[in-house]
Design an enzyme around this catalytic site. Structure first.
Site, PDB file in Angstrom:
ATOM      1  CE1 TYR A 119      -3.759   2.356   0.537  1.00  0.00           C
ATOM      2  CE2 TYR A 119      -2.147   3.522   1.871  1.00  0.00           C
ATOM      3  CZ  TYR A 119      -3.346   3.501   1.192  1.00  0.00           C
ATOM      4  OH  TYR A 119      -4.116   4.628   1.141  1.00  0.00           O
ATOM      5  CD1 TRP A 121      -1.510   7.605  -0.804  1.00  0.00           C
ATOM      6  CD2 TRP A 121      -1.543   9.416  -2.134  1.00  0.00           C
ATOM      7  NE1 TRP A 121      -2.751   8.168  -0.712  1.00  0.00           N
ATOM      8  CE2 TRP A 121      -2.804   9.288  -1.507  1.00  0.00           C
ATOM      9  CE3 TRP A 121      -1.331  10.489  -2.992  1.00  0.00           C
ATOM     10  CZ2 TRP A 121      -3.852  10.180  -1.742  1.00  0.00           C
ATOM     11  CZ3 TRP A 121      -2.369  11.377  -3.212  1.00  0.00           C
ATOM     12  CH2 TRP A 121      -3.617  11.223  -2.606  1.00  0.00           C
TER      13      TRP A 121
HETATM   14  P1  PGD Z   1       3.669   8.066   1.712  1.00  0.00           P
HETATM   15  O1  PGD Z   1       4.441   8.950   2.632  1.00  0.00           O
HETATM   16  O2  PGD Z   1       2.963   8.730   0.569  1.00  0.00           O
HETATM   17  O3  PGD Z   1       2.616   7.354   2.652  1.00  0.00           O
HETATM   18  O4  PGD Z   1       0.621   6.236   3.536  1.00  0.00           O
HETATM   19  P2  PGD Z   1       1.698   6.089   2.360  1.00  0.00           P
HETATM   20  O5  PGD Z   1       2.483   4.860   2.618  1.00  0.00           O
HETATM   21  O6  PGD Z   1       1.032   6.242   1.039  1.00  0.00           O
HETATM   22  O7  PGD Z   1       4.599   6.888   1.205  1.00  0.00           O
HETATM   23  C1  PGD Z   1       4.975   6.750  -0.105  1.00  0.00           C
HETATM   24  C2  PGD Z   1       6.402   6.228  -0.142  1.00  0.00           C
HETATM   25  O8  PGD Z   1       6.705   5.909  -1.488  1.00  0.00           O
HETATM   26  C3  PGD Z   1       7.433   7.233   0.318  1.00  0.00           C
HETATM   27  O9  PGD Z   1       8.357   6.642   1.214  1.00  0.00           O
HETATM   28  C4  PGD Z   1       8.125   7.656  -0.980  1.00  0.00           C
HETATM   29  O10 PGD Z   1       9.490   8.022  -0.820  1.00  0.00           O
HETATM   30  C5  PGD Z   1       8.003   6.404  -1.813  1.00  0.00           C
HETATM   31  N1  PGD Z   1       8.047   6.645  -3.251  1.00  0.00           N
HETATM   32  C6  PGD Z   1       7.599   7.733  -3.927  1.00  0.00           C
HETATM   33  N2  PGD Z   1       7.808   7.568  -5.249  1.00  0.00           N
HETATM   34  C7  PGD Z   1       8.391   6.373  -5.428  1.00  0.00           C
HETATM   35  C8  PGD Z   1       8.831   5.642  -6.586  1.00  0.00           C
HETATM   36  O11 PGD Z   1       8.712   6.066  -7.719  1.00  0.00           O
HETATM   37  N3  PGD Z   1       9.367   4.406  -6.371  1.00  0.00           N
HETATM   38  C9  PGD Z   1       9.500   3.891  -5.133  1.00  0.00           C
HETATM   39  N4  PGD Z   1      10.019   2.655  -5.019  1.00  0.00           N
HETATM   40  N5  PGD Z   1       9.108   4.560  -4.015  1.00  0.00           N
HETATM   41  C10 PGD Z   1       8.547   5.775  -4.169  1.00  0.00           C
HETATM   42  C11 PGD Z   1      -0.409   7.167   3.472  1.00  0.00           C
HETATM   43  C12 PGD Z   1      -1.568   6.711   4.354  1.00  0.00           C
HETATM   44  O12 PGD Z   1      -1.296   7.005   5.728  1.00  0.00           O
HETATM   45  C13 PGD Z   1      -2.850   7.321   3.969  1.00  0.00           C
HETATM   46  S1  PGD Z   1      -3.255   7.378   2.289  1.00  0.00           S
HETATM   47  C14 PGD Z   1      -3.738   7.768   4.877  1.00  0.00           C
HETATM   48  S2  PGD Z   1      -5.133   8.645   4.399  1.00  0.00           S
HETATM   49  C15 PGD Z   1      -3.616   7.484   6.302  1.00  0.00           C
HETATM   50  N6  PGD Z   1      -3.823   8.605   7.131  1.00  0.00           N
HETATM   51  C16 PGD Z   1      -3.608   8.474   8.451  1.00  0.00           C
HETATM   52  C17 PGD Z   1      -4.290   9.246   9.464  1.00  0.00           C
HETATM   53  O13 PGD Z   1      -5.145  10.081   9.167  1.00  0.00           O
HETATM   54  N7  PGD Z   1      -3.965   9.031  10.750  1.00  0.00           N
HETATM   55  C18 PGD Z   1      -3.063   8.114  11.130  1.00  0.00           C
HETATM   56  N8  PGD Z   1      -2.783   7.960  12.420  1.00  0.00           N
HETATM   57  N9  PGD Z   1      -2.402   7.376  10.205  1.00  0.00           N
HETATM   58  C19 PGD Z   1      -2.656   7.513   8.898  1.00  0.00           C
HETATM   59  N10 PGD Z   1      -1.981   6.737   7.977  1.00  0.00           N
HETATM   60  C20 PGD Z   1      -2.374   6.645   6.594  1.00  0.00           C
END
Ligand code: PGD
Length: 780
Positions: A119, A121
């Protein structure tokens, strides 16, 4: 590299950029974006930040002792390897676990022991989308994988709506709520407010930030707004804004109080309820108290939510007298029993009976994500084919710790009994579970269980720190791609902006190299390089544009930095068609109507109608005598999730590198806390430090700490393991929202708050979250 401006895109906006003589990146937002996001300022830091990974890393314990469960993950050292050695090691391990050139026929497929839900983004760009690349690879090499369903953003809400309203995501995608809000709505009741910080982002791309304009246009017309949230700035300070601040997690009680008032005063719209809904008569005895002896009056509601009863009654009266849109944000459902506020908001809107009127009725998710409520596109977007997943097993995405800790355990999801698989390999690309999951101490225990964990990321996150093999990935600025997102009206050429840092490789190149070693490269690559794939992905969109007579440049022209307008589909969507003729255009629910009573929900173990179900962690719960503060762990304003936490906008939102927690000034005074003091937020699951900011906009009894600070657990003398950087998931619970959805309930938790008395520990810099080893094999 060149200093000419080049086009690019991100989840938070399209932009153009050029390198500066000092090696930096100068960024200009897309001139067609009416309200560009400040998050663009985070991007330049991505190029050469010391947290970037440039060479493969392998965990020492795994290298020395071989694959297997290992509690050293998270604290072990790493060895830097050259690419060939690391890829050989990775491929050998994948083969040991069953990867092969020829897909096995029939079960058990080796992929049944591989978790590839991964999972996250990741980044914008339709080809280099890390998760899609991973899924395609696992389908090719293992015949499939154990997947994940739903999202951390919305699981409880989407699951309940899929049963009682239809496919929420699709319905929201094909209804122009924002235009209607701007032009027609008289009263917006915004449960969870309408936080513009969330509308800055949208998966895939958001080149038109239009929510602020829609609100301002509505305000100019004299529309009214009621924001219902424990946090005042969850809605812009518009003229005519009324703010009601309930106790967190009690919105259902407030909605029931309003519903009772509508019923008592004869303003529940029977004609609408009869024509468009089923089950109101089974909900009514609960509302009136005939079923349980408790009428859900405004007085009853006030006792739970803390909003005065006259305000609740007055809001119901005002809603009935106006063209009212009832919106509920995703935040309300990211909580225990999170299905209920969404279902009850739908029911309340149905009682108001205005669903057929433009600008009125029910909406899910305005203010949660940028592209909700925009006009839908009329052409397909480029999409990487992922192949066929022959395993067919999945978990609801927020059950990751349970999956790894309890193979074979049974659980329920949408009324179905399921069992967790026995996972030996976890492969993650494009996500950060040690940011996004809850109860991170427990997640660390779960990550000790598999034989092997492989992670691709461009930076050394806490997730990479729990992996056995870390492959360094490029960032979007270093590669060519096509930017596009659902409901975003532009296709954006993403030109490479800068040379690749270190030896990072594209996710595609990493998978292709592994596939080559396994012997399944022809099936994975189909003989195409990146450019070949981009041309192939672009072709269906180009053909659809041509067929409609819209401008449809060749890929060679497009890739020179075009921002191509996409045609919109203004035809009536499903909600309008349903309201025009519910028999001819039923909703995708068992009855074809809005279900205020659902037999399927009742069979799944929840009440068959929306109800106030007190969660274990709210301010009225017994646990509140031990942990008297409600933590609201919401979305950050300075970054997207944990991405580019070291960027300029994110850094400015912190205090000396530590995340800021806001609390009510009276609470702060009682605790002897002033602005800038370090506070400890803790409960039975863990502890986190944050910099305090007393703020009158925060309800008493509430402490707000956004997600996204990189997890940095440190053993503090006399206190124990504490995240010193400020990640709230050190203390949130990873229980599922309910037996129905098993969704993420991480938004709310009961905690204690105190001024941190000991010597203040430093934060852990991003580049030190994952310690780098010394090169081996003579690799310099
Ligand atoms: P990101 O920080 O977007 O968080 O959680 P998510 O795991 O989506 O992580 C994306 C990762 O992908 C980053 O480490 C980035 O460096 C890496 N990345 C980006 N581009 C690339 C690429 O091209 N290749 C590779 N291999 N890696 C890449 C988000 C999630 O957190 C979401 S959607 C929600 S809505 C939630 N919200 C909450 C909340 O409201 N409250 C709590 N307590 N916790 C939450 N967690 C959730």
């Amino acid at each position: 590299m060149t200093t000419r401006f080049r086009q690019h895109s991100s989840h938070w906006g399209a932009f153009r950029a050029r390198t500066t003589p000092g090696g930096g990146l100068e960024i200009e937002p897309f001139e067609g974006d009416p309200d560009p996001s400040a998050l663009l300022r985070n991007i330049p830091s991505a190029l050469s930040h010391p947290a970037r990974l440039s060479r493969p890393l392998v965990r020492k314990g795994w290298l020395e002792d071989g694959p297997g469960p290992d509690a050293r993950r998270g604290s072990d050292g790493y060895v830097t390897l050259d690419w060939d050695t690391a890829l050989d090691l990775g491929a050998r391990e994948l083969q040991r676990l069953g990867a092969s050139p020829a897909l096995p026929v029939g079960p058990p497929l080796p992929g049944a022991r591989v978790f590839g839900g991964s999972y996250g983004w990741a980044s914008a760009g339709r080809f280099h989308h890390a998760q899609s690349q991973l899924h395609r690879f696992l389908n090719t090499a293992f015949g499939g994988y154990v997947a994940s369903v739903d999202t951390y953003s919305t699981a409880a809400g989407s699951v309940i709506l899929s049963m009682v309203w239809g496919d929420a995501m699709k319905l929201n995608r094909d209804h122009p709520y924002l235009d209607e809000l701007a032009e027609q709505t008289e009263l917006l009741i915004a449960f969870g407010g309408l936080p513009l910080r969330n509308t800055a982002v949208s998966g895939g791309g958001n080149s038109q930030h239009s929510a602020r304009q829609a609100l301002e246009r509505a305000a100019e017309r004299g529309a009214g707004f009621v924001s219902i949230s424990p946090i005042a700035d969850d809605m812009a300070a518009l003229p005519g804004l009324v703010h009601l601040a309930p106790r967190p997690g009690t919105d259902v009680a407030l909605m029931l109080g309003m519903a009772h008032r509508l019923h008592e005063t004869g303003r529940a719209d029977r004609a609408y309820l009869d024509r468009y809904t089923t089950g109101y008569d089974r909900f009514l005895p609960y509302l009136t108290g005939a079923a349980d002896g408790i009428p859900k009056t405004p007085d009853w509601a006030a006792g739970i939510c803390g909003v005065p009863a006259p305000d609740i009654a007055a809001l119901a009266d005002r809603a009935a007298a106006s063209r009212t849109l009832v919106n509920v944000t995703y935040s309300l459902q990211r909580a225990e029993n999170g299905e209920q506020p969404v279902w009850m908001a739908l029911t309340l809107a149905a009682m108001l009976g205005q669903g057929a009127a433009p600008g009125a009725g029910f909406c899910y998710g305005l203010g949660s994500i940028g592209n909700v409520g925009k006009v839908r596109l009329d052409v397909p977007l480029p999409t990487l084919p992922q192949g066929r997943n022959g395993v067919g097993d999945f978990i609801p995405c927020a059950r990751i710790a349970e999956l790894l800790l309890h193979p074979g355990k049974s659980y329920s999801y949408k009324g179905e009994r399921r069992r967790y698989a026995d996972i030996r390999l976890v492969y993650w690309a494009g996500g950060n579970p040690f940011h996004h999951h809850q109860d991170l101490t427990r997640l660390a225990q779960a990550f000790a269980r598999p034989d092997t964990i492989i992670v691709h990321d461009s930076v050394g996150t806490a997730t990479a720190r729990h992996a056995d093999i870390v492959f360094p990935a490029t960032i979007t600025a270093e590669r060519e791609d096509i930017g596009a997102g659902g409901n975003d009206p532009f296709l954006v050429a993403m030109e490479p902006l800068a040379p690749v840092q270190g030896e990072a490789r594209d996710d595609y190149a990493i998978f292709a190299a592994l596939a080559d070693r396994i012997g399944c490269a022809p099936a994975f690559t189909e003989g195409l390089d990146t450019e070949g794939w981009l041309r192939r992905l672009y072709a269906p969109t180009q053909a659809a544009l041509l067929a409609r007579g819209s401008p449809a440049p060749d890929y060679d022209d497009f890739r020179q930095g075009m921002i191509l307008p996409l045609p919109l589909n203004h035809a009536d969507g499903a909600i309008r068609r349903f309201h025009a003729d519910p028999d001819a255009h039923p909703l995708r629910t068992p009855s074809g109507r809005i279900e205020i009573f659902s037999a399927r929900v009742a069979e799944a173990g929840l009440p068959g109608h929306p109800a106030w179900l007190p969660p274990a962690e709210w301010l009225g719960a017994p646990l509140a005598s031990q942990h008297p503060f409600q933590l609201v762990a919401n979305q950050p304003a300075g970054r997207l999730h944990s991405q580019l936490d070291f960027g300029a906008a994110s850094r400015e939102s912190k205090n000396d590198g530590r995340e800021v927690a806001r609390l009510n000034p009276d609470d702060a005074a009682r605790l002897g806390v002033k602005a800038g003091d370090v506070i400890r937020i803790w409960n039975g699951r863990g502890a986190v430090l944050a910099a305090a900011l007393p703020s009158a906009g925060i309800r008493a009894g509430v402490v707000q700490l956004a997600t996204g600070a990189w997890y940095a657990p440190v053993h503090l003398p006399g206190v124990g393991k504490t995240c010193v950087n400020g990640n709230p998931n050190a203390v949130t619970s990873d229980r599922g929202a309910s037996v129905l959805s098993q969704g993420c309930a991480g938004q709310l938790a009961l905690v204690s708050v105190e001024r941190f008395g000991g010597p203040i520990p430093d934060t852990v810099p991003h580049e030190e979250i994952l310690p780098r080893g010394r090169p081996e094999n003579g690799a310099a």
